[in-house]
Design a protein around this motif. Sequence first.
Motif, mmCIF file in Angstrom:
data_model
loop_
_atom_site.group_PDB
_atom_site.id
_atom_site.type_symbol
_atom_site.label_atom_id
_atom_site.label_comp_id
_atom_site.label_asym_id
_atom_site.label_seq_id
_atom_site.Cartn_x
_atom_site.Cartn_y
_atom_site.Cartn_z
ATOM 1 N N PRO A 4 0.840 -1.205 0.000
ATOM 2 C CA PRO A 4 0.000 0.000 0.000
ATOM 3 C C PRO A 4 0.871 1.250 0.000
ATOM 4 O O PRO A 4 1.931 1.297 0.622
ATOM 5 C CB PRO A 4 -0.803 -0.134 1.294
ATOM 6 C CG PRO A 4 -0.817 -1.593 1.578
ATOM 7 C CD PRO A 4 0.512 -2.119 1.112
ATOM 8 N N ARG A 5 0.391 2.264 -0.698
ATOM 9 C CA ARG A 5 1.154 3.511 -0.866
ATOM 10 C C ARG A 5 0.616 4.583 0.073
ATOM 11 O O ARG A 5 -0.590 4.808 0.135
ATOM 12 C CB ARG A 5 1.060 3.980 -2.318
ATOM 13 C CG ARG A 5 1.762 3.049 -3.310
ATOM 14 C CD ARG A 5 1.276 3.308 -4.715
ATOM 15 N NE ARG A 5 -0.156 3.010 -4.826
ATOM 16 C CZ ARG A 5 -0.916 3.362 -5.859
ATOM 17 N NH1 ARG A 5 -0.400 4.053 -6.855
ATOM 18 N NH2 ARG A 5 -2.202 3.041 -5.879
ATOM 19 N N TYR A 35 4.920 -0.449 4.072
ATOM 20 C CA TYR A 35 4.248 0.495 3.190
ATOM 21 C C TYR A 35 5.278 1.211 2.314
ATOM 22 O O TYR A 35 6.426 1.398 2.716
ATOM 23 C CB TYR A 35 3.451 1.524 3.992
ATOM 24 C CG TYR A 35 2.375 0.897 4.852
ATOM 25 C CD1 TYR A 35 1.203 0.420 4.273
ATOM 26 C CD2 TYR A 35 2.541 0.764 6.227
ATOM 27 C CE1 TYR A 35 0.215 -0.175 5.051
ATOM 28 C CE2 TYR A 35 1.561 0.174 7.010
ATOM 29 C CZ TYR A 35 0.401 -0.295 6.416
ATOM 30 O OH TYR A 35 -0.564 -0.890 7.179
ATOM 31 N N PRO A 50 -2.349 7.945 -3.655
ATOM 32 C CA PRO A 50 -1.930 6.982 -2.628
ATOM 33 C C PRO A 50 -3.132 6.215 -2.082
ATOM 34 O O PRO A 50 -4.290 6.604 -2.273
ATOM 35 C CB PRO A 50 -1.328 7.881 -1.554
ATOM 36 C CG PRO A 50 -2.114 9.155 -1.663
ATOM 37 C CD PRO A 50 -2.388 9.327 -3.137
ATOM 38 N N ASP A 51 -2.855 5.143 -1.394
ATOM 39 C CA ASP A 51 -3.919 4.412 -0.702
ATOM 40 C C ASP A 51 -4.312 5.103 0.604
ATOM 41 O O ASP A 51 -5.428 4.910 1.098
ATOM 42 C CB ASP A 51 -3.452 2.989 -0.410
ATOM 43 C CG ASP A 51 -3.174 2.219 -1.694
ATOM 44 O OD1 ASP A 51 -4.123 1.972 -2.447
ATOM 45 O OD2 ASP A 51 -1.990 1.904 -1.936
ATOM 46 N N LEU A 52 -3.386 5.879 1.155
ATOM 47 C CA LEU A 52 -3.650 6.666 2.362
ATOM 48 C C LEU A 52 -2.922 7.988 2.247
ATOM 49 O O LEU A 52 -1.731 8.026 1.922
ATOM 50 C CB LEU A 52 -3.157 5.920 3.619
ATOM 51 C CG LEU A 52 -3.106 6.727 4.922
ATOM 52 C CD1 LEU A 52 -4.493 7.111 5.397
ATOM 53 C CD2 LEU A 52 -2.365 5.951 6.023
ATOM 54 N N TYR A 72 -11.162 10.686 -4.395
ATOM 55 C CA TYR A 72 -11.134 9.297 -3.888
ATOM 56 C C TYR A 72 -11.810 9.232 -2.519
ATOM 57 O O TYR A 72 -11.165 9.002 -1.490
ATOM 58 C CB TYR A 72 -9.696 8.786 -3.794
ATOM 59 C CG TYR A 72 -8.972 8.781 -5.114
ATOM 60 C CD1 TYR A 72 -9.135 7.726 -5.998
ATOM 61 C CD2 TYR A 72 -8.157 9.847 -5.479
ATOM 62 C CE1 TYR A 72 -8.490 7.720 -7.234
ATOM 63 C CE2 TYR A 72 -7.507 9.853 -6.708
ATOM 64 C CZ TYR A 72 -7.681 8.785 -7.582
ATOM 65 O OH TYR A 72 -7.044 8.783 -8.804
ATOM 66 N N ARG A 75 -11.027 6.332 -0.103
ATOM 67 C CA ARG A 75 -9.678 6.118 0.427
ATOM 68 C C ARG A 75 -9.472 6.960 1.683
ATOM 69 O O ARG A 75 -9.906 8.113 1.749
ATOM 70 C CB ARG A 75 -8.619 6.454 -0.623
ATOM 71 C CG ARG A 75 -8.730 5.581 -1.858
ATOM 72 C CD ARG A 75 -7.520 5.714 -2.756
ATOM 73 N NE ARG A 75 -7.700 4.917 -3.977
ATOM 74 C CZ ARG A 75 -6.735 4.641 -4.846
ATOM 75 N NH1 ARG A 75 -5.501 5.108 -4.630
ATOM 76 N NH2 ARG A 75 -6.980 3.924 -5.920
ATOM 77 N N LEU A 319 -5.873 1.074 6.832
ATOM 78 C CA LEU A 319 -5.570 0.370 5.582
ATOM 79 C C LEU A 319 -5.648 -1.126 5.793
ATOM 80 O O LEU A 319 -5.365 -1.634 6.883
ATOM 81 C CB LEU A 319 -4.146 0.715 5.116
ATOM 82 C CG LEU A 319 -3.940 2.057 4.432
ATOM 83 C CD1 LEU A 319 -2.441 2.280 4.226
ATOM 84 C CD2 LEU A 319 -4.681 2.133 3.107
#
Length: 325
Positions: A4-5, A35, A50-52, A72, A75, A319
């Motif tokens: 995850p990014r 991460y 990013p994912d977060l 998003y 997210r 996440l």
Amino acid sequence: MDRPRILIASPAAAADNNGNWQTASRWARFLRGPYAVTVAGGWNVNDPAPDLLVALHARRSAQALASFKAAYPERPALLVLTGTDLYRDIDSVPEARASLDLADALVVLQEAGLARLPAPVRSKARVIYQSAPPLSPAPPATKRYVDICMIGHLRQEKDPQTFMRAAALVTTPGVRLLHIGGVLDPILEQAARDTAAATSRYRWLGPLPHARTRQRLKRCHAMVIASRMEGGANVIIEAVSSGVPVLASRIDGNVGMLGPDYAGYFDAGDAGALAALIERCVFDPDFDALLRRQCAARAGLFLPAAERALLTDLVDNLLPAPRTA
């Protein structure tokens, strides 16, 4: 599966050498591994998503946070609140107030910060104390000078002029007041130069690299934080983690770090009270020992392992856990 990014949006860069940058840099180190972490000045819709998103500063990162959540909404976004956020901007800047609602989770950097949040968002906030690697205290030595330092850029929120005025009020020979910090306000720069010219015990050392600042700090008898506004100052942590007692303005951000019963407070802006505390901590061994005991009792809150554990637990809950092969 790719890691995850995480993007840490920090309005401060390495060249700023301030608390926000230290937080961004340290959190990136803590999270790298499980991460993929990037630190940038912000985020917009043309950037990779990013994912977060971790946003530092409710006002200065407001655009990045709003853009990310608009593009998003599914997210997660984490907002870290600083001193100017908590004690000024969320009351007066609509974008900063909106950031509180947009973020999925909030972090304040000391326990008193929770009470400053609006009740509807308080349930998604948690306290994560910042940290610093402990340094061995400097060995006792016979020195020509007893140094008291203040660490902070020349800006109004840090109230360096109270430290400057105190320098003119301290009367004990051999006590020096050292100020480490760069210029963010030219009026305060001139005040520092004028004070140094008029008061031999005051020395403005300008900005120093972080590692050199910590080494200088550990050799000081005490550290002053005179701020009128703080979210949870890194310099308090670095002093406590080096065995150096703190003389602090009695504001929520400092009380949340050192505890309500700490003996080393003075009223913000009261140079006479600060000068008296400086004299007392230098020449009253019992008072000096009390400050050191009280600081040592808080040191466990500021360990890197404690900060890392709280941060990774929060991120892991925002996440999905990274998968391993």
